[in-house]
Design an enzyme around this catalytic site. Structure first.
Site, PDB file in Angstrom:
ATOM      1  N   LYS A  95      11.037 -33.701   3.682  1.00 22.53           N
ATOM      2  CA  LYS A  95      11.014 -35.165   3.812  1.00 22.53           C
ATOM      3  C   LYS A  95      12.409 -35.757   4.036  1.00 22.53           C
ATOM      4  CE  LYS A  95       6.628 -36.498   1.985  1.00 22.53           C
ATOM      5  NZ  LYS A  95       6.068 -35.307   1.296  1.00 22.53           N
ATOM      6  N   GLU A 117       7.155 -46.495   0.674  1.00 20.91           N
ATOM      7  CA  GLU A 117       5.944 -46.264  -0.097  1.00 20.91           C
ATOM      8  C   GLU A 117       6.016 -44.837  -0.620  1.00 20.91           C
ATOM      9  OE1 GLU A 117       6.175 -45.681   3.084  1.00 20.91           O
ATOM     10  OE2 GLU A 117       5.351 -43.642   3.149  1.00 20.91           O
ATOM     11  N   SER A 384       6.905 -26.045   3.613  1.00 20.54           N
ATOM     12  CA  SER A 384       7.426 -27.419   3.649  1.00 20.54           C
ATOM     13  C   SER A 384       8.183 -27.835   2.399  1.00 20.54           C
ATOM     14  CB  SER A 384       6.283 -28.397   3.924  1.00 20.54           C
ATOM     15  OG  SER A 384       5.239 -28.227   2.979  1.00 20.54           O
TER      16      SER A 384
HETATM   17  C1  PLP Z   1       4.733 -34.881   1.532  1.00 18.37           C
HETATM   18  C2  PLP Z   1       4.619 -33.427   1.696  1.00 18.37           C
HETATM   19  C3  PLP Z   1       3.732 -32.829   2.632  1.00 18.37           C
HETATM   20  C4  PLP Z   1       2.775 -33.608   3.478  1.00 18.37           C
HETATM   21  O1  PLP Z   1       3.329 -34.521   4.357  1.00 18.37           O
HETATM   22  P1  PLP Z   1       3.369 -34.294   5.920  1.00 18.37           P
HETATM   23  O2  PLP Z   1       3.840 -35.606   6.433  1.00 18.37           O
HETATM   24  O3  PLP Z   1       2.000 -33.943   6.391  1.00 18.37           O
HETATM   25  O4  PLP Z   1       4.333 -33.202   6.186  1.00 18.37           O
HETATM   26  C5  PLP Z   1       3.734 -31.458   2.760  1.00 18.37           C
HETATM   27  N1  PLP Z   1       4.531 -30.665   1.999  1.00 18.37           N
HETATM   28  C6  PLP Z   1       5.369 -31.187   1.088  1.00 18.37           C
HETATM   29  C7  PLP Z   1       6.207 -30.265   0.283  1.00 18.37           C
HETATM   30  C8  PLP Z   1       5.449 -32.584   0.896  1.00 18.37           C
HETATM   31  O5  PLP Z   1       6.290 -33.083  -0.028  1.00 18.37           O
END
Ligand code: PLP
Length: 401
Positions: A95, A117, A384
């Site tokens: 993020k 948000e 992610s």
């Molecule tokens: C917020 C988040 C997501 C989901 O958000 P996307 O916008 O779909 O990427 C996925 N993995 C993690 C670790 C997150 O914090």
């Protein structure tokens, strides 16, 4: 040093093959047009690209490794599984890539105050981090229910100097926080920038957030060519709003041999109402200023959703994903809570990496897929985020002897 990708931009009204747009009151449309114009002005300038590259390297810690998970691949007994380690970014997830881009844009526009948000608090923490770094005022809207469930992240944001405003309206969750942020920006746009956390919402956010996350795909493409001297067969990422996935996909979208797979949360199962599998079970509708796939109740309102991973728990999806689904360029699969937990435990045990529960959905599907493929096939999974934030949830689902 070009981190901004130029592929498949929406038309001038912000539509990706009919999805997206700006479905907002006129005054908010003007705010969005101003942001779109400012972004167009700076995105290709050397000064902006170099500044963004500087912060991504020196502050976020890029580039992140593309790691060959050899023990996981061996235990799975099929294709080679590579992990793109976004969990190693500062603040523990992808993020922050987007936060850096948008906050530099806000500064360029002369804004002094950042609003955001947040659902689980991950985007709120990333935004508060960026605002602290640049000495900007930060105000994070969070559903009241979420502030209770995620008290630790509320405290983190406060440590970083942000103000957290609990939203009592509606169910007190993410959707209500988005509405409150739109109300704020309508009143305060002269000094305030709304930093949206995923590739969702009205134009230009889906395009802009995609561009800022495209660094993931760009790096991964170079890295796999360096490791394997060829492109992967599949790239797999979880889909909440769709930012980490579109960032990874963007690096491979012009390589027709690479299959793009998004993985949504099937929660307690697609045959229950407790999931957030927007592509599998939704249909196009209007949400937060855009026309896109959406889980809807019988009256066409955004449905109540559920997932064990708060980051995937959103009834909509970014407009570009709706286009990729309709054109067939990407496919969207699902993983349940149970499958995600299992994948999370397996990666922890066998590779020493505790992944976020969101990322564990992508991993769960990739493991299932790898088993059906020959050993020379290659899958890249976007890890992610890291799982430290989820340990208390995993604790409730898993017991040791
Ligand atoms: C917020 C988040 C997501 C989901 O958000 P996307 O916008 O779909 O990427 C996925 N993995 C993690 C670790 C997150 O914090």
């Amino acid at each position: 040093m070009t981190f901004i990708s130029q592929f498949s931009n929406p038309d001038k009204n912000g539509f990706f093959h009919g999805f997206g747009g700006m479905f907002l009151p006129e005054e908010l449309k003007n705010v969005m047009r101003e942001i779109a114009q400012a972004y167009e002005e700076i995105k290709d300038t050397t000064a902006f690209k170099e500044e963004l590259a500087y912060y991504l390297k020196e502050y976020v810690g890029r580039e992140t490794p593309l790691y060959y998970a050899s023990r996981l691949s061996k235990e799975t007994g099929g294709a080679k599984i590579y992990l793109k380690r976004e969990d190693l970014c500062h603040t523990g997830a992808h993020k922050i890539n987007n936060v850096m881009g948008q906050i530099l844009l806000a500064r360029h526009m002369g804004k002094k105050r950042i609003i955001a948000e947040t659902g689980a608090g991950q985007h709120g923490v990333a935004t508060a981090t960026g605002a602290a770094l640049f000495g900007m005022k930060c105000c994070v809207y969070m559903g009241e229910e979420d502030t209770k469930r995620q008290a630790l992240n509320v405290f983190r944001m406060k440590m970083l100097g942000a103000e957290v405003i609990p939203v009592k309206k509606g169910q007190g969750t993410l959707s209500d926080a988005v509405d409150a942020a739109f109300e704020d920006i309508t009143r305060n746009y002269s000094d305030t920038f709304y930093l949206v956390g995923s590739a969702v919402g009205p134009h230009p956010y889906p395009m802009m957030v995609r561009d800022f996350q495209s660094v993931i795909g760009k790096e991964a493409r170079c890295q796999i060519l360096a490791h394997e001297n060829r492109l992967p067969d599949y790239v797999v990422a979880c889909v909440g709003g769709g930012s980490n996935s579109i960032g990874l996909f963007s690096g491979f979208i012009n390589d027709p041999s690479v299959r793009l797979v998004g993985v949504e949360a099937a929660g307690k199962g697609l045959d229950t109402s407790e999931h957030c599998a927007t592509m599998a079970k939704g249909k196009p509708g209007y949400l937060h200023g855009a026309y896109t796939y959406l889980l809807q109740d019988s009256e066409g309102n955004p449905a109540l959703t559920y997932s064990i991973s708060a980051g995937l728990d959103y009834p909509g999806v970014g407009a570009e994903h709706s286009m990729l689904k309709e054109t067939g360029r990407a496919v969207y699969e699902t993983a349940t809570d149970q499958e995600a937990i299992q994948a999370c435990m397996q990666l922890s045990r066998i590779e020493g990496i505790i992944p976020a529960l969101e990322s564990s959905h992508a991993l769960a599907y990739a493991i299932k897929l790898a088993k059906t493929l020959d050993k020379e096939k290659i899958i890249i999974v976007n890890l992610s985020g890291r799982g430290d934030k989820d340990v208390h949830i995993i604790q409730q689902a898993v017991t040791f002897e």
